[in-house]
Structures are given as structure tokens and as C-alpha cells.
Design a protein around this motif. Structure first.
Motif, PDB file in Angstrom:
ATOM      1  N   ASP A 201       0.811  -1.210   0.000  1.00 26.70           N
ATOM      2  CA  ASP A 201       0.000   0.000   0.000  1.00 26.70           C
ATOM      3  C   ASP A 201       0.843   1.257   0.000  1.00 26.70           C
ATOM      4  OD1 ASP A 201      -2.205  -1.585  -0.001  1.00 26.70           O
ATOM      5  OD2 ASP A 201      -2.573  -1.454   2.165  1.00 26.70           O
ATOM      6  N   GLU A 202       1.986   1.214   0.683  1.00 23.47           N
ATOM      7  CA  GLU A 202       2.867   2.377   0.737  1.00 23.47           C
ATOM      8  C   GLU A 202       3.744   2.519  -0.504  1.00 23.47           C
ATOM      9  OE1 GLU A 202       5.084   1.942   4.269  1.00 23.47           O
ATOM     10  OE2 GLU A 202       3.414   2.434   5.612  1.00 23.47           O
ATOM     11  N   GLY A 203       3.731   1.523  -1.347  1.00 24.34           N
ATOM     12  CA  GLY A 203       4.524   1.592  -2.570  1.00 24.34           C
ATOM     13  C   GLY A 203       5.917   1.028  -2.436  1.00 24.34           C
ATOM     14  N   TRP A 204       6.261   0.450  -1.264  1.00 22.83           N
ATOM     15  CA  TRP A 204       7.579  -0.135  -1.050  1.00 22.83           C
ATOM     16  C   TRP A 204       7.522  -1.626  -1.278  1.00 22.83           C
ATOM     17  CZ3 TRP A 204      11.733   2.953  -0.260  1.00 22.83           C
ATOM     18  CH2 TRP A 204      11.483   4.265   0.122  1.00 22.83           C
ATOM     19  N   VAL A 205       8.585  -2.161  -1.795  1.00 15.97           N
ATOM     20  CA  VAL A 205       8.700  -3.600  -2.037  1.00 15.97           C
ATOM     21  C   VAL A 205       9.882  -4.112  -1.246  1.00 15.97           C
ATOM     22  CG1 VAL A 205       9.007  -5.416  -3.730  1.00 15.97           C
ATOM     23  CG2 VAL A 205       7.698  -3.376  -4.331  1.00 15.97           C
ATOM     24  N   LYS A 206       9.655  -5.086  -0.381  1.00 13.29           N
ATOM     25  CA  LYS A 206      10.717  -5.647   0.434  1.00 13.29           C
ATOM     26  C   LYS A 206      11.406  -6.764  -0.331  1.00 13.29           C
ATOM     27  CE  LYS A 206      11.574  -7.635   4.999  1.00 13.29           C
ATOM     28  NZ  LYS A 206      10.936  -8.084   6.258  1.00 13.29           N
ATOM     29  N   VAL A 207      12.720  -6.618  -0.532  1.00 21.72           N
ATOM     30  CA  VAL A 207      13.508  -7.592  -1.287  1.00 21.72           C
ATOM     31  C   VAL A 207      14.347  -8.382  -0.299  1.00 21.72           C
ATOM     32  CG1 VAL A 207      15.200  -7.920  -3.113  1.00 21.72           C
ATOM     33  CG2 VAL A 207      13.569  -6.034  -3.247  1.00 21.72           C
ATOM     34  N   THR A 208      14.180  -9.694  -0.300  1.00 22.49           N
ATOM     35  CA  THR A 208      14.946 -10.567   0.584  1.00 22.49           C
ATOM     36  C   THR A 208      15.616 -11.647  -0.239  1.00 22.49           C
ATOM     37  OG1 THR A 208      12.987 -11.938   0.957  1.00 22.49           O
ATOM     38  CG2 THR A 208      13.405 -10.176   2.536  1.00 22.49           C
ATOM     39  N   ARG A 209      16.659 -12.197   0.321  1.00 19.39           N
ATOM     40  CA  ARG A 209      17.403 -13.261  -0.355  1.00 19.39           C
ATOM     41  C   ARG A 209      16.782 -14.601   0.007  1.00 19.39           C
ATOM     42  NH1 ARG A 209      23.945 -14.202  -0.090  1.00 19.39           N
ATOM     43  NH2 ARG A 209      24.050 -15.902  -1.626  1.00 19.39           N
ATOM     44  N   GLY A 210      16.438 -15.383  -1.013  1.00 19.49           N
ATOM     45  CA  GLY A 210      15.804 -16.672  -0.792  1.00 19.49           C
ATOM     46  C   GLY A 210      16.819 -17.730  -0.417  1.00 19.49           C
ATOM     47  N   PRO A 211      16.339 -18.947  -0.128  1.00 19.61           N
ATOM     48  CA  PRO A 211      17.259 -20.044   0.215  1.00 19.61           C
ATOM     49  C   PRO A 211      18.217 -20.360  -0.928  1.00 19.61           C
ATOM     50  CG  PRO A 211      14.987 -20.581   0.775  1.00 19.61           C
ATOM     51  CD  PRO A 211      14.943 -19.321  -0.038  1.00 19.61           C
ATOM     52  N   LYS A 212      19.345 -20.899  -0.564  1.00 17.34           N
ATOM     53  CA  LYS A 212      20.372 -21.207  -1.558  1.00 17.34           C
ATOM     54  C   LYS A 212      19.904 -22.337  -2.462  1.00 17.34           C
ATOM     55  CE  LYS A 212      25.296 -22.250  -1.983  1.00 17.34           C
ATOM     56  NZ  LYS A 212      26.531 -22.582  -1.260  1.00 17.34           N
ATOM     57  N   GLY A 213      20.093 -22.125  -3.766  1.00 18.93           N
ATOM     58  CA  GLY A 213      19.738 -23.168  -4.723  1.00 18.93           C
ATOM     59  C   GLY A 213      18.319 -23.103  -5.224  1.00 18.93           C
ATOM     60  N   THR A 214      17.497 -22.150  -4.762  1.00 19.38           N
ATOM     61  CA  THR A 214      16.113 -22.063  -5.225  1.00 19.38           C
ATOM     62  C   THR A 214      16.066 -21.409  -6.591  1.00 19.38           C
ATOM     63  OG1 THR A 214      15.868 -19.952  -4.069  1.00 19.38           O
ATOM     64  CG2 THR A 214      15.192 -21.946  -2.888  1.00 19.38           C
ATOM     65  N   LYS A 215      15.133 -21.851  -7.406  1.00 17.88           N
ATOM     66  CA  LYS A 215      14.962 -21.320  -8.742  1.00 17.88           C
ATOM     67  C   LYS A 215      13.813 -20.321  -8.755  1.00 17.88           C
ATOM     68  CE  LYS A 215      16.599 -25.515 -11.046  1.00 17.88           C
ATOM     69  NZ  LYS A 215      16.260 -26.557 -12.028  1.00 17.88           N
ATOM     70  N   ALA A 216      13.894 -19.376  -9.681  1.00 15.77           N
ATOM     71  CA  ALA A 216      12.836 -18.375  -9.795  1.00 15.77           C
ATOM     72  C   ALA A 216      11.548 -19.025 -10.292  1.00 15.77           C
ATOM     73  CB  ALA A 216      13.278 -17.272 -10.758  1.00 15.77           C
ATOM     74  N   ARG A 217      10.445 -18.612  -9.706  1.00 16.34           N
ATOM     75  CA  ARG A 217       9.167 -19.177 -10.106  1.00 16.34           C
ATOM     76  C   ARG A 217       8.718 -18.577 -11.442  1.00 16.34           C
ATOM     77  NH1 ARG A 217       5.606 -19.096  -4.512  1.00 16.34           N
ATOM     78  NH2 ARG A 217       6.944 -20.503  -3.319  1.00 16.34           N
ATOM     79  N   LYS A 225      -1.831 -11.070 -12.648  1.00 18.93           N
ATOM     80  CA  LYS A 225      -3.025 -10.319 -12.258  1.00 18.93           C
ATOM     81  C   LYS A 225      -2.741  -9.430 -11.052  1.00 18.93           C
ATOM     82  CE  LYS A 225      -7.952 -10.982 -11.341  1.00 18.93           C
ATOM     83  NZ  LYS A 225      -9.031 -11.991 -11.151  1.00 18.93           N
ATOM     84  N   ARG A 226      -1.995  -9.968 -10.066  1.00 13.97           N
ATOM     85  CA  ARG A 226      -1.640  -9.158  -8.902  1.00 13.97           C
ATOM     86  C   ARG A 226      -0.750  -7.979  -9.294  1.00 13.97           C
ATOM     87  NH1 ARG A 226      -1.007 -14.274  -6.350  1.00 13.97           N
ATOM     88  NH2 ARG A 226       1.241 -14.143  -6.686  1.00 13.97           N
ATOM     89  N   ALA A 227       0.213  -8.215 -10.205  1.00 13.36           N
ATOM     90  CA  ALA A 227       1.086  -7.126 -10.653  1.00 13.36           C
ATOM     91  C   ALA A 227       0.285  -6.054 -11.387  1.00 13.36           C
ATOM     92  CB  ALA A 227       2.185  -7.683 -11.556  1.00 13.36           C
ATOM     93  N   LEU A 228      -0.688  -6.476 -12.204  1.00  4.61           N
ATOM     94  CA  LEU A 228      -1.514  -5.511 -12.920  1.00  4.61           C
ATOM     95  C   LEU A 228      -2.356  -4.682 -11.961  1.00  4.61           C
ATOM     96  CD1 LEU A 228      -2.491  -4.425 -15.633  1.00  4.61           C
ATOM     97  CD2 LEU A 228      -4.199  -6.252 -15.678  1.00  4.61           C
ATOM     98  N   GLN A 229      -2.935  -5.309 -10.961  1.00  4.05           N
ATOM     99  CA  GLN A 229      -3.714  -4.579  -9.969  1.00  4.05           C
ATOM    100  C   GLN A 229      -2.846  -3.582  -9.198  1.00  4.05           C
ATOM    101  OE1 GLN A 229      -5.610  -7.524  -7.539  1.00  4.05           O
ATOM    102  NE2 GLN A 229      -7.138  -8.073  -9.095  1.00  4.05           N
ATOM    103  N   LYS A 233      -3.379   0.467  -9.072  1.00  4.26           N
ATOM    104  CA  LYS A 233      -3.490   1.184  -7.802  1.00  4.26           C
ATOM    105  C   LYS A 233      -2.451   2.308  -7.720  1.00  4.26           C
ATOM    106  CE  LYS A 233      -4.260  -1.426  -4.299  1.00  4.26           C
ATOM    107  NZ  LYS A 233      -4.056  -2.374  -3.173  1.00  4.26           N
ATOM    108  N   LYS A 234      -1.230   2.037  -8.193  1.00  2.00           N
ATOM    109  CA  LYS A 234      -0.190   3.060  -8.172  1.00  2.00           C
ATOM    110  C   LYS A 234      -0.552   4.220  -9.103  1.00  2.00           C
ATOM    111  CE  LYS A 234       3.927   1.419  -8.142  1.00  2.00           C
ATOM    112  NZ  LYS A 234       5.192   0.804  -8.619  1.00  2.00           N
ATOM    113  N   LYS A 235      -1.129   3.914 -10.264  1.00  2.00           N
ATOM    114  CA  LYS A 235      -1.522   4.955 -11.210  1.00  2.00           C
ATOM    115  C   LYS A 235      -2.627   5.838 -10.631  1.00  2.00           C
ATOM    116  CE  LYS A 235      -2.893   5.546 -16.045  1.00  2.00           C
ATOM    117  NZ  LYS A 235      -3.280   4.842 -17.301  1.00  2.00           N
TER     118      LYS A 235
END
Length: 282
Positions: A201-217, A225-229, A233-235
Motif C-alpha cells: 500500500d505504501e509503494g515499497w517492495v521488500k527484497v529478501t534473499r531466498g534459500p540457496k539453490g532455489t529457482k525463480a518461479r 493479475k496481482r502485478a496488474l492490480q 493502484k499506483k496509477k
């Protein structure tokens, strides 16, 4: 030679349509009536459960009411070591939602024919069970393994229904510990979701490091759909901020124009007063 061929043919397993193997079941050695069990290798690919391995689980149909899980385990132990036995009213997934309840808190089991899942220690035991001869019935009640029925079974169930207070207290304590643990996990998950929602809601995105060896989904339809919404909302938030800026700027312009108007009116009033003065010292 003909009788030997007939005997050899009867010693083969009986396979019916659907891939099920028919196993004869006899309550006692002196009983003339026989029951039929239908077994098949469990091959449900959609069920990714470690409790039912696909290469060591035998699916059993038409299990009679007098066969408990212990009896079924003893019956199939002649084919090899049995890891676990599960009896259910209907076929279904082994995953249960909610905490695991003790038999004291579970509703009374339905009396009737059931389906079973027999898990062997070795896959060769499953093949041996499927190749069991059709003319050799499995005996349920023996001298080493007596099975009670009728009134004797009811008396045994009634006696087993009484539980010692200490045992019951231990069951309740263990259940409450598990319940508190699940409640804390749910509260922690809700807290993290609330923090994530607040950051979005505040427009911030928290970036964290995932477990070692994990692949991007991969991008799924729900993620897109969530990214579009979020972008919509930001617009809208940006348009609202621009609207407030324009309104504030417009208000400032109106205020300056009003001050200028009052200044001109004051100038005219002063000029009129000067023209109306009667006293002229020089």
C-alpha cells in the motif's frame, strides 16, 4: 494329465477387468463361505504423498467390517513386511486438514465395507500379493490370531471404550500443545501478510534473499493479475496526488487574484477620500 493341467490353471491369480486381482477371503478354516477382496497397485499420480508410495502401496476394495487394520496387516504380512495399513470409508487423499485427533475425540466409525491402502516395505511384496493363487483363501480367524464377532466383539469394544484419567489427560495436553503451536503459526503468517500488504500500500517492495539453490518461479496468471492490480493502484494514487497539487495551485491563484482586487478597491477609496478633503492649508 488333464487333472494336473486343471489344477495348474486354478493356481493362477484371477484378474478381472479394471486391473484388479481377486483374492479369496475365508473367516475361519472350517468355514464354507468365502469373501472376495479386490486388490490393485495404487497409481494415483496426482497424490504426491510420502504415506502412500506409488511402487509399494496396494489398493484394496471390499474389506469386510470384521477386518480391522491390525487384521488386514496380519493377512498381508504373509507376502512381506507391511509398513502401514489405512482403512477408509471412501477412496481419497491421505492428507487431513486440521490437527490430528485421538480416537477418543473422533466420531464413531461407520460400520460397513471399507477400502484399504496397504504399504509394504518392499515392492516385491506387492507383486507377490497380486500373484497370489485364486484357490488359496486368506484365513482371517486362526488360533494364533483370534477375531471376535457378535456379542463378544461388542463386549470387547465396550471394555476398550473406558479410558484411564491419566491417559486421557496426556491426550488432552498433547492436543492442546499442538493446537497452540498451530495457532502461533497462523498468527505469524497473518502478521507477515499484514506487513506485506502494508508495504504494498505504501509503494515499497521488500527484497529478501531466498534459500540457496532455489529457482525463480515462472510468471503465472495469478501473479500477473496481482502485478496488474498493483500498477493500476499506483496509477490511481499518482492521479490523486496530481489532482491535489492542481487544486492547491488553483486555490493560490484565486487567493492572489482576490488580494489584488481588494488592493485596487482600497486605492480607489483612498483617492476618493483625498478628493473630498475640504481643508486646504496651502
Amino acid at each position: 494329465m488333464a487333472p494336473s493341467k486343471k489344477k495348474h490353471a486354478c493356481s493362477q491369480p484371477c484378474v478381472i477387468p479394471g486391473g484388479f486381482t481377486e483374492l479369496p477371503l475365508q473367516f475361519s478354516s472350517d468355514s464354507s463361505a468365502q469373501h472376495r477382496l479386490y486388490v490393485k497397485e495404487h497409481r494415483v499420480r496426482a497424490e504426491r504423498s510420502s504415506h502412500r508410495p506409488l511402487d509399494r502401496t496396494l489398493f484394496v476394495l471390499n474389506v469386510p467390517p470384521y477386518c480391522s487394520e491390525g487384521v488386514v496387516k496380519e493377512l498381508f504380512s504373509q507376502f512381506g513386511s507391511v509398513q502401514s495399513v489405512e482403512l477408509r470409508d471412501h477412496p481419497g487423499s491421505s492428507q487431513e486438514s486440521g490437527p490430528k485427533l485421538s480416537k477418543v475425540f473422533k466420531p464413531a466409525a461407520k460400520q460397513g465395507f471399507k477400502v484399504g491402502y496397504v504399504v509394504f516395505q518392499d515392492s516385491s511384496s506387492l507383486k507377490e500379493a497380486k500373484s497370489h493363487p485364486h484357490d488359496e483363501p486368506l484365513v482371517v480367524c486362526t488360533e494364533q490370531r483370534p477375531v471376535r464377532t457378535g456379542v463378544q466383539k461388542w463386549i470387547q469394544q465396550y471394555q476398550q471404550s473406558f479410558i484411564q484419567p491419566d491417559t486421557l489427560q496426556q491426550m488432552v495436553d498433547s492436543f492442546m500443545v499442538e493446537y497452540d503451536k498451530r495457532k502461533e503459526e497462523v498468527a505469524e503468517r497473518q502478521r507477515k501478510e499484514a506487513e506485506q500488504q502494508e508495504e504494498e500500500d505504501e509503494g515499497w517492495v521488500k527484497v529478501t534473499r531466498g534459500p540457496k539453490g532455489t529457482k525463480a518461479r515462472p510468471h503465472s496468471e495469478a501473479a500477473n493479475k496481482r502485478a496488474l492490480q498493483k500498477e493500476i493502484k499506483k496509477k490511481k494514487r499518482k492521479e490523486l496526488m496530481n489532482f491535489y497539487t492542481w487544486q492547491h495551485r488553483n486555490t493560490q491563484k484565486e487567493h492572489i487574484a482576490e488580494l489584488r482586487k481588494k488592493f485596487e478597491e482600497d486605492k480607489q477609496r483612498i483617492a476618493l477620500l483625498r478628493a473630498q478633503r475640504k481643508f486646504r492649508p496651502y
